[in-house]
Design a protein around this motif. Structure first.
Motif, mmCIF file in Angstrom:
data_model
loop_
_atom_site.group_PDB
_atom_site.id
_atom_site.type_symbol
_atom_site.label_atom_id
_atom_site.label_comp_id
_atom_site.label_asym_id
_atom_site.label_seq_id
_atom_site.Cartn_x
_atom_site.Cartn_y
_atom_site.Cartn_z
ATOM 1 N N HIS A 146 -15.752 -9.529 -15.802
ATOM 2 C CA HIS A 146 -15.492 -8.586 -16.755
ATOM 3 C C HIS A 146 -14.548 -8.984 -17.828
ATOM 4 O O HIS A 146 -13.565 -9.383 -17.836
ATOM 5 N N THR A 147 -14.749 -8.445 -19.072
ATOM 6 C CA THR A 147 -14.129 -8.716 -20.085
ATOM 7 C C THR A 147 -14.037 -10.016 -20.737
ATOM 8 O O THR A 147 -13.881 -10.377 -22.043
ATOM 9 N N LYS A 148 -14.472 -11.101 -19.888
ATOM 10 C CA LYS A 148 -14.888 -12.544 -20.569
ATOM 11 C C LYS A 148 -16.104 -13.035 -19.738
ATOM 12 O O LYS A 148 -15.902 -14.100 -19.342
ATOM 13 N N ALA A 149 -17.042 -12.536 -19.687
ATOM 14 C CA ALA A 149 -18.007 -12.727 -19.032
ATOM 15 C C ALA A 149 -18.937 -14.244 -19.664
ATOM 16 O O ALA A 149 -18.862 -14.328 -20.817
ATOM 17 N N LYS A 150 -19.338 -14.881 -18.885
ATOM 18 C CA LYS A 150 -20.239 -16.066 -19.112
ATOM 19 C C LYS A 150 -21.721 -15.745 -19.196
ATOM 20 O O LYS A 150 -22.163 -15.194 -18.172
ATOM 21 N N ILE A 151 -22.542 -16.160 -20.026
ATOM 22 C CA ILE A 151 -24.025 -15.960 -19.963
ATOM 23 C C ILE A 151 -24.657 -16.828 -19.093
ATOM 24 O O ILE A 151 -24.223 -18.270 -19.116
ATOM 25 N N GLU A 152 -25.410 -16.469 -17.981
ATOM 26 C CA GLU A 152 -26.171 -17.296 -16.941
ATOM 27 C C GLU A 152 -27.443 -17.470 -17.455
ATOM 28 O O GLU A 152 -27.994 -18.524 -17.147
ATOM 29 N N HIS A 153 -28.067 -16.280 -17.955
ATOM 30 C CA HIS A 153 -29.584 -16.435 -17.957
ATOM 31 C C HIS A 153 -30.034 -15.458 -18.949
ATOM 32 O O HIS A 153 -29.426 -14.385 -19.101
ATOM 33 N N ILE A 154 -30.962 -15.921 -19.926
ATOM 34 C CA ILE A 154 -31.656 -14.856 -20.806
ATOM 35 C C ILE A 154 -33.092 -14.787 -20.408
ATOM 36 O O ILE A 154 -33.705 -15.685 -20.446
ATOM 37 N N ASP A 155 -33.482 -13.675 -20.159
ATOM 38 C CA ASP A 155 -35.092 -13.415 -19.759
ATOM 39 C C ASP A 155 -35.656 -12.955 -21.202
ATOM 40 O O ASP A 155 -35.440 -11.806 -21.811
ATOM 41 N N PRO A 156 -36.407 -14.085 -22.129
ATOM 42 C CA PRO A 156 -36.699 -13.687 -23.352
ATOM 43 C C PRO A 156 -38.053 -12.855 -23.354
ATOM 44 O O PRO A 156 -38.404 -12.128 -24.655
ATOM 45 N N LYS A 157 -38.663 -12.469 -22.293
ATOM 46 C CA LYS A 157 -39.758 -11.590 -22.304
ATOM 47 C C LYS A 157 -39.673 -10.202 -23.115
ATOM 48 O O LYS A 157 -40.532 -9.866 -24.060
ATOM 49 N N PRO A 158 -38.722 -9.452 -22.821
ATOM 50 C CA PRO A 158 -38.815 -8.103 -23.767
ATOM 51 C C PRO A 158 -38.703 -8.314 -25.200
ATOM 52 O O PRO A 158 -39.358 -7.719 -25.807
ATOM 53 N N MET A 159 -37.785 -9.292 -25.612
ATOM 54 C CA MET A 159 -37.557 -9.634 -26.982
ATOM 55 C C MET A 159 -38.884 -10.282 -27.493
ATOM 56 O O MET A 159 -39.422 -9.798 -28.535
ATOM 57 N N GLN A 160 -39.622 -11.163 -26.901
ATOM 58 C CA GLN A 160 -40.969 -11.653 -27.430
ATOM 59 C C GLN A 160 -41.895 -10.419 -27.319
ATOM 60 O O GLN A 160 -42.698 -10.582 -28.289
ATOM 61 N N ASP A 161 -42.101 -9.611 -26.316
ATOM 62 C CA ASP A 161 -43.096 -8.658 -26.485
ATOM 63 C C ASP A 161 -42.901 -7.740 -27.718
ATOM 64 O O ASP A 161 -43.932 -7.613 -28.319
ATOM 65 N N ALA A 162 -41.648 -7.492 -27.617
ATOM 66 C CA ALA A 162 -41.451 -6.721 -29.116
ATOM 67 C C ALA A 162 -41.741 -7.395 -30.262
ATOM 68 O O ALA A 162 -42.252 -6.781 -31.441
#
Ligand code: ADP
Ligand code: ASP
Ligand code: MG
Length: 399
Positions: free
Chosen positions: A107-123
């Motif tokens: 918390h407060t300095k988290a690292k990105i592990e994964h992005i699921d692109p599907k919701p953005m791609q659908d929009a």
């Protein structure tokens, strides 16, 4: 083209600014581009929320802090989507979670592990501009996390990577990356291009125009990263993998005001002592930077190092926990001034010019560290900006 744009705090600092961003975004969309727009909180908002929390606690619970801090970006993302829809431009706002941003649990300095692109791609397929609240994600437990100060830059670069965007444009309140902070040295020159490595050094050493982790990720993913102003249409700065073959030896000077010096006196001058101290600090996730150890007397030595100012308390507590009989002093009234340039590798005399320039101004150097492409010095805080200006002159960076 698929374009990821990021607008920082001052770019969405007022309702009028959000309106002007909406018009810019719509204009790009009308040219036939697909757009994902990442936004920061309104300028000053994150600091205000931190102050609110500190009203109740000196050491606020980190999970709750993330719930609080993520709210700033939620406000601007929804306002921008509302403004876009009103302009007749279909848009949808996503929180970090809705944008598929999964992080670790810090918390407060988290690292990105994964992005699921599907919701953005659908929009995007539905023809919408996707407006994403920057600086936030969720962890495996579904709790909101934030990515560290300046983290919206990182959100934008990570999204550009996940969507395989053509370009990631970071919009801010200056025209691009300069030879030093133009607010400290008005003679600073805008750079048309800078390499990932030099930008990474400058950002890590205090040039907050880009968050350092975002530059690191852009380099790793080889993303076309551009910094521009949201207040005009001037050409910005391209951050690129290209190495300069010739030209300037020094690319820039950075000032880091968020540093504190810790001195540990009378540590046993024997193997394993430094290891014990620095393991304790790294176990507590404290970022130790410059380290010097003085030659010991009578089996004792002094150890000096710097930590980020906001981690000083944690560092002092960690040293107390070690319970050894050394004495600890700290000083927050210092800054770090750094000179960065790939050309340093092949030129001599760069460091000595810095030292003689500072000496001429009567500025005492408390600590020095160097790498192949940078020189950093610790000086008293009140001399920080003067040091930046005289070094900028000495290396003729205004030319
Ligand atoms: P944003 O809110 O858009 O993320 P920041 O305040 O985080 O903007 O970063 C932009 C600021 O970075 C500028 O206003 C400038 O004062 C500062 N800055 C520091 N070093 C540099 C540099 N080398 N070039 C440009 N800006 C710099
Ligand atoms: N609002 C956050 C901050 O002030 C993140 C960002 O602006 O990038 O640090
Ligand atoms: Mg920023």
């Amino acid at each position: 083209m698929l374009i990821v744009q990021k607008y920082g705090g001052t770019s969405v600092g007022t309702l009028e600014r959000i309106d002007s961003v909406a018009q810019r975004v719509k204009a790009k969309k009308d040219e036939g581009n697909a757009l994902v727009v990442v936004v920061s909180a309104m300028s000053g908002e994150t600091n205000k929320l931190i102050e609110f929390a500190e009203h109740f606690s000196k050491n606020p619970n980190a999970r709750e802090m993330d719930m609080l801090l993520s709210a700033g970006e939620r406000v601007t993302s929804s306002l921008l989507a509302i403004a876009l829809i009103e302009l007749g431009c279909p848009a949808i706002a996503f929180s970090g979670r809705q944008a598929g941003m999964l992080t670790d649990n810090f918390h407060t300095k988290a690292k990105i592990e994964h992005i699921d692109p599907k919701p953005m791609q659908d929009a995007l397929k539905e023809g919408k501009v996707v407006v994403v609240a920057g600086f936030q994600g969720i962890n495996e437990f579904g709790d909101v996390t934030t990515l560290g100060r300046g983290g919206s830059d990182l959100s934008a670069v990570a999204i550009a990577g996940a969507l395989n965007a053509d370009v990631c444009e970071i919009y801010t309140d200056v025209d691009g990356v300069y030879t030093t902070d133009p607010r400290i040295e008005p003679k600073a020159k805008k750079l048309d291009k800078i390499s990932y490595d030099e930008m990474l050094e400058l950002a890590s050493l205090g040039a907050k125009v880009l968050q350092n982790r975002s530059v690191e990720l852009a380099k790793k993913l080889n993303i076309n990263l551009v910094t521009k102003s949201s207040f005009n249409n001037n050409e910005g700065t391209l951050i690129t993998g290209e190495k300069k073959m010739e030209g300037a030896i020094i690319s820039g000077i950075a000032l880091d005001k968020n540093q504190a010096r810790v001195t540990v006196r009378n540590v046993d001058d024997k193997p394993g002592v430094a290891a014990k101290i620095f393991k304790e600090l790294s176990d507590k996730e404290i970022n130790v930077d410059m380290i010097i150890q003085n030659v010991g007397h009578d089996g004792n030595a002094n150890l000096g190092f710097t930590v980020p100012q906001n981690e000083l308390h944690k560092a002092l507590d960690a040293l107390k926990d070690l319970g050894d009989n050394f004495s600890v002093e700290s000083d927050s009234d210092i800054v770090k001034v750094s000179i960065v340039g790939i050309g340093m590798k092949s030129h001599s005399g760069i460091a000595s010019l810095a030292f003689s320039t500072l000496a001429k101004e009567g500025i005492n150097i408390q600590m020095i560290s160097t790498s192949e492409i940078r020189i950093s010095v610790i000086v008293e805080a009140k001399y920080g900006e003067l040091a930046v200006r005289v070094l900028h002159d000495a290396y003729e960076l205004y030319k």
